[in-house]
Design an enzyme around this catalytic site. Sequence first.
Site, mmCIF file in Angstrom:
data_model
loop_
_atom_site.group_PDB
_atom_site.id
_atom_site.type_symbol
_atom_site.label_atom_id
_atom_site.label_comp_id
_atom_site.label_asym_id
_atom_site.label_seq_id
_atom_site.Cartn_x
_atom_site.Cartn_y
_atom_site.Cartn_z
ATOM 1 N N GLY A 1 5.117 -1.953 3.908
ATOM 2 C CA GLY A 1 4.514 -2.385 5.165
ATOM 3 C C GLY A 1 4.965 -3.782 5.553
ATOM 4 O O GLY A 1 5.963 -4.295 5.023
ATOM 5 N N ASP A 2 4.221 -4.402 6.464
ATOM 6 C CA ASP A 2 4.694 -5.687 7.000
ATOM 7 C C ASP A 2 4.745 -6.787 5.944
ATOM 8 O O ASP A 2 5.612 -7.664 6.013
ATOM 9 C CB ASP A 2 3.878 -6.110 8.233
ATOM 10 N N ARG B 1 19.722 10.364 -2.956
ATOM 11 C CA ARG B 1 20.726 11.414 -2.720
ATOM 12 C C ARG B 1 21.813 10.964 -1.748
ATOM 13 O O ARG B 1 22.960 11.395 -1.861
ATOM 14 C CB ARG B 1 20.043 12.691 -2.238
ATOM 15 N N ARG C 1 -7.892 -1.738 9.132
ATOM 16 C CA ARG C 1 -8.540 -3.057 9.247
ATOM 17 C C ARG C 1 -8.131 -3.757 10.529
ATOM 18 O O ARG C 1 -8.922 -4.410 11.176
ATOM 19 C CB ARG C 1 -8.134 -3.945 8.063
ATOM 20 N N GLY D 1 0.834 -1.204 0.000
ATOM 21 C CA GLY D 1 0.000 0.000 0.000
ATOM 22 C C GLY D 1 0.866 1.251 0.000
ATOM 23 O O GLY D 1 1.832 1.325 0.741
ATOM 24 N N ARG E 1 13.742 9.959 -2.448
ATOM 25 C CA ARG E 1 14.681 11.072 -2.689
ATOM 26 C C ARG E 1 15.880 10.974 -1.742
ATOM 27 O O ARG E 1 17.036 11.122 -2.156
ATOM 28 C CB ARG E 1 13.937 12.390 -2.482
ATOM 29 N N ASP F 1 1.100 0.596 12.102
ATOM 30 C CA ASP F 1 0.883 -0.653 12.845
ATOM 31 C C ASP F 1 2.127 -1.540 12.878
ATOM 32 O O ASP F 1 2.034 -2.747 13.026
ATOM 33 C CB ASP F 1 -0.293 -1.418 12.206
ATOM 34 N N ARG G 1 1.360 -5.104 -5.845
ATOM 35 C CA ARG G 1 1.334 -6.351 -5.072
ATOM 36 C C ARG G 1 1.757 -7.433 -6.058
ATOM 37 O O ARG G 1 1.207 -7.543 -7.151
ATOM 38 C CB ARG G 1 -0.068 -6.573 -4.511
ATOM 39 N N GLU H 1 -17.435 11.977 19.101
ATOM 40 C CA GLU H 1 -18.225 11.564 20.261
ATOM 41 C C GLU H 1 -17.810 10.164 20.735
ATOM 42 O O GLU H 1 -17.586 9.926 21.909
ATOM 43 C CB GLU H 1 -19.688 11.534 19.787
ATOM 44 N N THR I 1 3.572 3.140 5.630
ATOM 45 C CA THR I 1 2.160 2.741 5.685
ATOM 46 C C THR I 1 1.405 3.752 6.533
ATOM 47 O O THR I 1 1.937 4.241 7.529
ATOM 48 C CB THR I 1 1.972 1.323 6.281
ATOM 49 N N MET J 1 -9.646 4.367 7.561
ATOM 50 C CA MET J 1 -8.874 3.148 7.314
ATOM 51 C C MET J 1 -8.356 2.568 8.625
ATOM 52 O O MET J 1 -8.159 3.285 9.604
ATOM 53 C CB MET J 1 -7.732 3.432 6.350
ATOM 54 N N ASP K 1 -1.066 3.154 8.356
ATOM 55 C CA ASP K 1 -1.726 2.520 9.508
ATOM 56 C C ASP K 1 -0.949 2.608 10.822
ATOM 57 O O ASP K 1 -1.512 2.353 11.878
ATOM 58 C CB ASP K 1 -2.005 1.047 9.205
ATOM 59 N N LYS L 1 -26.650 17.490 23.210
ATOM 60 C CA LYS L 1 -25.912 17.500 21.938
ATOM 61 C C LYS L 1 -26.886 17.332 20.777
ATOM 62 O O LYS L 1 -27.643 16.362 20.735
ATOM 63 C CB LYS L 1 -24.895 16.356 21.903
ATOM 64 N N SER M 1 -25.901 17.290 17.542
ATOM 65 C CA SER M 1 -25.289 16.528 16.450
ATOM 66 C C SER M 1 -24.049 15.844 17.012
ATOM 67 O O SER M 1 -23.504 16.273 18.025
ATOM 68 C CB SER M 1 -24.890 17.453 15.297
HETATM 69 P P1 ADP Z 1 2.278 -4.168 2.647
HETATM 70 O O1 ADP Z 1 3.748 -4.150 2.467
HETATM 71 O O2 ADP Z 1 1.675 -2.809 2.517
HETATM 72 O O3 ADP Z 1 1.870 -4.899 3.920
HETATM 73 P P2 ADP Z 1 1.395 -6.479 1.044
HETATM 74 O O4 ADP Z 1 0.991 -7.321 2.207
HETATM 75 O O5 ADP Z 1 0.498 -6.469 -0.140
HETATM 76 O O6 ADP Z 1 1.630 -4.948 1.412
HETATM 77 O O7 ADP Z 1 2.837 -6.996 0.566
HETATM 78 C C1 ADP Z 1 3.497 -6.384 -0.520
HETATM 79 C C2 ADP Z 1 4.223 -7.407 -1.337
HETATM 80 O O8 ADP Z 1 5.227 -8.067 -0.536
HETATM 81 C C3 ADP Z 1 3.369 -8.567 -1.854
HETATM 82 O O9 ADP Z 1 2.662 -8.225 -3.024
HETATM 83 C C4 ADP Z 1 4.427 -9.609 -2.155
HETATM 84 O O10 ADP Z 1 5.065 -9.367 -3.387
HETATM 85 C C5 ADP Z 1 5.426 -9.383 -1.022
HETATM 86 N N1 ADP Z 1 5.159 -10.358 0.040
HETATM 87 C C6 ADP Z 1 4.239 -10.273 1.046
HETATM 88 N N2 ADP Z 1 4.253 -11.397 1.797
HETATM 89 C C7 ADP Z 1 5.189 -12.210 1.258
HETATM 90 C C8 ADP Z 1 5.662 -13.521 1.554
HETATM 91 N N3 ADP Z 1 5.182 -14.240 2.585
HETATM 92 N N4 ADP Z 1 6.641 -14.032 0.761
HETATM 93 C C9 ADP Z 1 7.153 -13.327 -0.256
HETATM 94 N N5 ADP Z 1 6.725 -12.105 -0.601
HETATM 95 C C10 ADP Z 1 5.761 -11.542 0.138
#
Ligand code: ADP
Length: 334
Positions: A112-113, A35, A182, A21, A31, A140, A82, A198, A136, A180, A138, A224, A226
């Site tokens: 992200g993760d 650099r 989840r 994402g 950048r 998180d 992805r 609220e 990200t 956002m 989030d 209140k 609203s």
């Molecule tokens: P984010 O990094 O935002 O959490 P995703 O979960 O979609 O987004 O992961 C981004 C990309 O990282 C995936 O499309 C994939 O190419 C790679 N990826 C995620 N999990 C794995 C995994 N278990 N093994 C290999 N590549 C992964």
Amino acid sequence: MAFILPMPSKLSHIGVLTSGGDSPGMNAAVRAVVRTCAYHNVGCFGVYQGYQGLIDNNLEPMNARSVKDIINKGGTILKSARCLEFRTPEGRKIAHDNLKKNNIDGLVVIGGDGSFTGAMIFQKEFSFPVIGIPGTIDNDIQGTRFTLGYDTALNTVIDAIDKIRDTASSHNRLFFVEVMGRDAGHIALNAGIGAGAEEILIPEEDMGLERLLESLKRSEKSGKSSSIVVVAEGDKTGKNVFEIASYIENNLPYYEVRVSVLGHMQRGGSPSCFDRVLASRMGVFAVESLLDGNSNKMVGIIDENITLTPLEDAIKGKSKINNNLIRVSDILSI
Ligand code: ADP
């Protein structure tokens, strides 16, 4: 400004990619990476469309001028994607072959993760040096107090809620605003407090529809006319924002109930100053960490210091909600 001498390096080229994402601040980080490479006389390649670009050999050399005028831009000039193929050993082998072919011997992954999980597996398979930058909205990820884009997203959300408040208070309207998040309620909780919501429904806390209803009834009795309820996408009630809104509307006829789903606007926009500075610091640190021989780590910020955390720990679980914020929100919504 004082000049610090460039670091002698064993690395020939560093690749940088944005994956998963997108979030505001990714361009500022790209950048900074490009650099910092230029500063230390290390070649740099921008890889397009995340891991897909490694597999398609879709990359190009970048120099200090390639990243002009992007610090203020949302999204990512490198594009994100992805990539299913990178989840397979065959796909990762092609990616590795392409990196070798281009003389790239270190990689900065901004994502992200999920992206970090891919980076960790890749690093283990090929002993390939990788450093992650958490991008990200989030917030998180463990091992950093802030992720890139989170601060900008918060500002986008409170800006939107402020506008919704104008129309809510012109009528007797109760607005449910979905934001956002989840799996994590950081955006909902912080933007909710910042926008004077609220009630705030988040994935980490089960408020329950009954308690929500009782609380809204109390507010109505206390005068209140609203109200705004912020709902994180993944809140614990198990119902979506429209179902929650209709339950309340059926049981609290005083208000006209409306729903607003903010959606992808939360990912866009020019990064805040905070995110630009954070991205700049993280980008410099990511490159210098690679040049220092580090790998398999994520750059983070903890107590104002830029730090490294093993990727394994960064993806282990979600960063925790600050319970004190829940209390603050409860007190102030009296
Ligand atoms: P984010 O990094 O935002 O959490 P995703 O979960 O979609 O987004 O992961 C981004 C990309 O990282 C995936 O499309 C994939 O190419 C790679 N990826 C995620 N999990 C794995 C995994 N278990 N093994 C290999 N590549 C992964």
